[in-house]
Design an enzyme around this catalytic site. Sequence first.
Site, short mmCIF file in Angstrom:
data_model
loop_
_atom_site.label_atom_id
_atom_site.label_comp_id
_atom_site.label_asym_id
_atom_site.label_seq_id
_atom_site.Cartn_x
_atom_site.Cartn_y
_atom_site.Cartn_z
N GLY A 60 0.86 -1.10 0.01
CA GLY A 60 -0.02 -0.03 0.12
C GLY A 60 0.96 1.32 0.24
O GLY A 60 2.05 0.98 0.28
N GLY A 110 0.29 -4.96 0.97
CA GLY A 110 -0.90 -5.18 0.36
C GLY A 110 -0.60 -6.02 -0.94
O GLY A 110 -1.98 -6.63 -1.55
N GLU A 128 6.18 -4.81 7.73
CA GLU A 128 5.32 -3.91 8.48
C GLU A 128 5.66 -3.21 9.62
O GLU A 128 5.65 -2.05 9.98
CB GLU A 128 3.71 -4.33 8.53
CG GLU A 128 3.22 -4.38 7.25
CD GLU A 128 3.44 -5.50 6.47
OE1 GLU A 128 2.90 -5.47 5.37
OE2 GLU A 128 4.04 -6.50 7.00
N ASP A 143 -0.77 -6.77 7.93
CA ASP A 143 -2.43 -6.89 8.08
C ASP A 143 -2.96 -7.56 6.71
O ASP A 143 -2.57 -8.53 6.40
CB ASP A 143 -2.94 -5.42 7.91
CG ASP A 143 -2.36 -4.63 6.94
OD1 ASP A 143 -1.29 -4.75 6.38
OD2 ASP A 143 -3.04 -3.61 6.64
#
Length: 422
Positions: A106, A155, A178, A186
């Site tokens: 992301g 992502g 992350e 996530d």
Amino acid sequence: MRAVLARAVGSSATSCCGAIFKVAISFKGVFGNTSTTSSMAAPLILASVEQGIGEIKLNRPRALNSLNYEMVTLLHHTYRAWSQPDAGVRAVLLSGMGDKAFCAGGDVKSVAQMVMASNRHAAMAFFKQEYLTNAAISTLQMPHISLLDGITMGGGAGLSMHGHFRVATERTVFAMPECAIGLFPDVGMMALLPRLPGELGCYLALTGARLTGADVKAAGLATHYIPSSHLHLIKQQLQQAGPEAADLPVVNRILTAIEAQAAERQKPGVSSFEPLMPIIRRCFGHQLVGDIVATLQAEKAEQDWCQEALKQLQKGSPLSAALTLAYYHKSRAKALGPLECLEQDSLLCGHLMAGDGDFTEGVRARLIDKDEKPRWKYTSHGEVPAHIVKQMFTPRDPHDVLNLHQAFGQKQHPYQAAAPKL
């Protein structure tokens, strides 16, 4: 905005002539004046349906196909449109444009800047839309094939790992980095990481370690390993399969046959991490980050590897590491699926976007100022209070709650294991 997008995507999804549709929509309100309406702007995704095969190409090669709000919105609506019985789509093929990345993750720099500008709502809008897209893929009933030909991180894992088939190549670089930016793994990945052999998932989550090429399949993250020189055969043979391309076993046979054909000319390398599995189990099989640190420090075998793992672990946010490890064990104990994890991801992000964690500081230090000197909330792993970690698993704001089971039902397909237990 939703109605315009649905019409734009839906009208193209029902046409199987093979034309690429390019959607240019203005995204105002949530993201201020952000817009993709310029006639000169390249489309963020290229989507087409030809001979029953839906093909999606992420189209931000200069940004390593990193995801922004517009992209995940377009992807979500494309998947939902193609899921309709009259869409004429038998299988979906997902890839990234350019020769460097499938998807590097992301656009967290932009998201962090939203939080810094006191626009938590916009930041959460991105994550929630991304998770809706991940959920759409995890519940897709037709075969979904991702070509991980290049960097696949964060992502990018969310777009690929919840699908039926994930094809690694010699150029694949997989990581979940992350913790280094004060976030946590996530995009529903906590449904998959605890299922990897030994404590490999814990090692990857806490250190951001990279797996490349055939190692991605050996770890169970990819279902097939096919050199990039043979990827063109996948679309070709899926189209030749006709209506049978909608059949998961048929698609698996096609991919396996191409894999075997390629292996005759180019043998995949031997797994680089398999000899390390005993030490990974020993060092990362703990409930507390402090115990993992102590074990790595005391380990006598593979000292160079242990020191590098320790360095990468300590490079990240202590709070993110504690949160990640607690989440990892929670998911394993409760056998959480992708929808449950995506719902949990939204709650955790709600806290981090409100400043309860180290997200903005991590992004500042790594991606904005690039001084590599993050000032974490806690200076050591032992300082992180257990009650702070526990609190983050509960909603901070009612608007952070995602009810994906209500939106998508229970049609989650099980992960297809690609590797034997090591």
